[in-house]
Every structure is written in structure tokens, then in C-alpha cells.
Motif scaffolding. Structure first.
Motif, PDB file in Angstrom:
ATOM      1  N   ASN A  41       0.794  -1.230   0.000  1.00 24.60           N
ATOM      2  CA  ASN A  41       0.000   0.000   0.000  1.00 24.60           C
ATOM      3  C   ASN A  41       0.823   1.276   0.000  1.00 24.60           C
ATOM      4  O   ASN A  41       0.274   2.362   0.066  1.00 24.60           O
ATOM      5  N   ASP A  42       2.143   1.141  -0.045  1.00 26.56           N
ATOM      6  CA  ASP A  42       3.003   2.324  -0.046  1.00 26.56           C
ATOM      7  C   ASP A  42       3.481   2.603  -1.458  1.00 26.56           C
ATOM      8  O   ASP A  42       3.945   1.698  -2.139  1.00 26.56           O
ATOM      9  N   GLU A  43       3.372   3.859  -1.869  1.00 25.17           N
ATOM     10  CA  GLU A  43       3.944   4.184  -3.167  1.00 25.17           C
ATOM     11  C   GLU A  43       4.675   5.496  -3.124  1.00 25.17           C
ATOM     12  O   GLU A  43       4.414   6.348  -2.275  1.00 25.17           O
ATOM     13  N   GLY A  44       5.625   5.613  -4.019  1.00 26.97           N
ATOM     14  CA  GLY A  44       6.404   6.839  -4.080  1.00 26.97           C
ATOM     15  C   GLY A  44       7.449   6.750  -5.162  1.00 26.97           C
ATOM     16  O   GLY A  44       7.574   5.740  -5.847  1.00 26.97           O
ATOM     17  N   ILE A  45       8.191   7.834  -5.293  1.00 26.75           N
ATOM     18  CA  ILE A  45       9.316   7.882  -6.232  1.00 26.75           C
ATOM     19  C   ILE A  45      10.571   7.832  -5.370  1.00 26.75           C
ATOM     20  O   ILE A  45      10.725   8.651  -4.459  1.00 26.75           O
ATOM     21  N   TYR A  46      11.418   6.867  -5.626  1.00 32.07           N
ATOM     22  CA  TYR A  46      12.579   6.649  -4.777  1.00 32.07           C
ATOM     23  C   TYR A  46      13.854   6.667  -5.610  1.00 32.07           C
ATOM     24  O   TYR A  46      13.841   6.322  -6.785  1.00 32.07           O
ATOM     25  N   SER A  47      14.945   6.993  -4.948  1.00 34.50           N
ATOM     26  CA  SER A  47      16.248   6.857  -5.591  1.00 34.50           C
ATOM     27  C   SER A  47      16.565   5.366  -5.699  1.00 34.50           C
ATOM     28  O   SER A  47      15.940   4.537  -5.026  1.00 34.50           O
ATOM     29  N   ARG A  48      17.538   5.045  -6.504  1.00 37.82           N
ATOM     30  CA  ARG A  48      17.965   3.656  -6.664  1.00 37.82           C
ATOM     31  C   ARG A  48      18.311   3.038  -5.305  1.00 37.82           C
ATOM     32  O   ARG A  48      17.903   1.919  -5.001  1.00 37.82           O
ATOM     33  N   VAL A  49      19.040   3.773  -4.481  1.00 41.01           N
ATOM     34  CA  VAL A  49      19.462   3.277  -3.168  1.00 41.01           C
ATOM     35  C   VAL A  49      18.259   3.065  -2.240  1.00 41.01           C
ATOM     36  O   VAL A  49      18.144   2.027  -1.585  1.00 41.01           O
ATOM     37  N   GLN A  50      17.349   4.044  -2.205  1.00 39.75           N
ATOM     38  CA  GLN A  50      16.151   3.904  -1.361  1.00 39.75           C
ATOM     39  C   GLN A  50      15.318   2.698  -1.804  1.00 39.75           C
ATOM     40  O   GLN A  50      14.837   1.931  -0.966  1.00 39.75           O
ATOM     41  N   ALA A  51      15.151   2.539  -3.121  1.00 39.06           N
ATOM     42  CA  ALA A  51      14.365   1.426  -3.648  1.00 39.06           C
ATOM     43  C   ALA A  51      14.987   0.093  -3.238  1.00 39.06           C
ATOM     44  O   ALA A  51      14.283  -0.840  -2.857  1.00 39.06           O
ATOM     45  N   GLU A  52      16.307   0.021  -3.278  1.00 37.60           N
ATOM     46  CA  GLU A  52      16.973  -1.222  -2.876  1.00 37.60           C
ATOM     47  C   GLU A  52      16.734  -1.519  -1.399  1.00 37.60           C
ATOM     48  O   GLU A  52      16.435  -2.649  -1.023  1.00 37.60           O
ATOM     49  N   ILE A  53      16.824  -0.495  -0.550  1.00 34.78           N
ATOM     50  CA  ILE A  53      16.616  -0.680   0.897  1.00 34.78           C
ATOM     51  C   ILE A  53      15.187  -1.151   1.184  1.00 34.78           C
ATOM     52  O   ILE A  53      14.967  -2.074   1.978  1.00 34.78           O
ATOM     53  N   ILE A  54      14.215  -0.542   0.507  1.00 36.87           N
ATOM     54  CA  ILE A  54      12.808  -0.921   0.691  1.00 36.87           C
ATOM     55  C   ILE A  54      12.591  -2.382   0.294  1.00 36.87           C
ATOM     56  O   ILE A  54      11.950  -3.151   1.014  1.00 36.87           O
ATOM     57  N   LEU A  55      13.163  -2.776  -0.841  1.00 38.70           N
ATOM     58  CA  LEU A  55      13.002  -4.166  -1.292  1.00 38.70           C
ATOM     59  C   LEU A  55      13.759  -5.145  -0.404  1.00 38.70           C
ATOM     60  O   LEU A  55      13.279  -6.247  -0.150  1.00 38.70           O
ATOM     61  N   ARG A  56      14.932  -4.734   0.064  1.00 39.33           N
ATOM     62  CA  ARG A  56      15.693  -5.603   0.959  1.00 39.33           C
ATOM     63  C   ARG A  56      14.879  -5.901   2.210  1.00 39.33           C
ATOM     64  O   ARG A  56      14.814  -7.032   2.692  1.00 39.33           O
ATOM     65  N   ASP A  57      14.224  -4.865   2.742  1.00 40.70           N
ATOM     66  CA  ASP A  57      13.368  -5.016   3.911  1.00 40.70           C
ATOM     67  C   ASP A  57      12.199  -5.965   3.610  1.00 40.70           C
ATOM     68  O   ASP A  57      11.893  -6.866   4.385  1.00 40.70           O
TER      69      ASP A  57
END
Length: 117
Positions: A41-57
Motif C-alpha cells: 500500500n506504499d507508493e512513491g518515487i525513490y532513488s535507486r538506493v532507497q528502492a533497494e533498501i525498501i526491497l531488501r526489507d
């Protein structure tokens, strides 16, 4: 290293195997500098690094057990669209992502993970 069309199709398989192995470091190499991401349910525009952290989690809580390509649109020279069925230790998700051709290399510009009800 393969070039041309073969290389472009391999990107889809490479990304699928990164997702299957929850290898976010390798996966993030395919991201454009910013990624439009929807994770449940979360959406946004993320940097490459932020996107990786979110997916890692996400993968830390949902260990992938299987990935199947449900749909792939790869006939357009400027973009690709892929839908995967991701089975994890807890649940099944639909993962979809869009790759845009940027200087003859495809980069993920949109990435979505949705629950399958």
C-alpha cells in the motif's frame, strides 16, 4: 557480452533471477536513477538506493520460494513490461515492472509488488 535483442530479453530473466534469490544489490543495478515504486500500500518515487533498501526489507520478511513469469511484453524497442508471480514463505505476490530503454540499455523505471487475493 551479448548485444542487441538477445541482451534486452536477458535483462528480464536476469531481473527475475535477482528477485528469486532476493538479491537486491544486483537487482538495484537495473534501476534507473529514480524508480516509481508501489510496495503493497506504499507508493512513491525513490532513488535507486532507497528502492533497494525498501526491497531488501520486504524480502527480509518475505523469503522468495518461487518466481514465475506470468506475462512479458518485449516486442517494443523502447520499453518492456513484465508481470511475475512471486511465491514467498508467507504469501503470493504479483510483481510487475516496466523497463525503459535508456541509451540502449533497459532500466527499471516502475516496480510494483501487490498482494494476490
Amino acid at each position: 557480452m551479448a548485444t542487441g535483442l538477445a541482451n534486452m530479453n536477458d535483462v528480464i530473466d536476469d531481473i527475475s533471477s535477482c528477485i528469486r534469490s532476493a538479491n537486491t544489490k544486483e537487482l538495484s543495478k537495473y534501476f534507473s536513477s529514480t524508480v516509481s515504486m508501489t510496495l503493497l500500500n506504499d507508493e512513491g518515487i525513490y532513488s535507486r538506493v532507497q528502492a533497494e533498501i525498501i526491497l531488501r526489507d520486504f524480502f527480509g520478511k518475505n523469503t522468495p520460494t518461487d518466481v514465475k513469469i506470468a506475462h512479458r511484453l518485449d516486442s517494443n524497442p523502447s520499453f518492456r513490461y513484465v508481470v511475475l508471480n512471486l511465491e514467498t514463505s508467507k504469501d503470493t505476490y504479483r510483481v510487475s515492472y516496466k523497463l525503459t530503454n535508456n541509451d540502449n540499455s533497459f532500466q527499471v523505471t516502475e516496480f510494483r509488488v501487490e498482494s494476490v487475493y
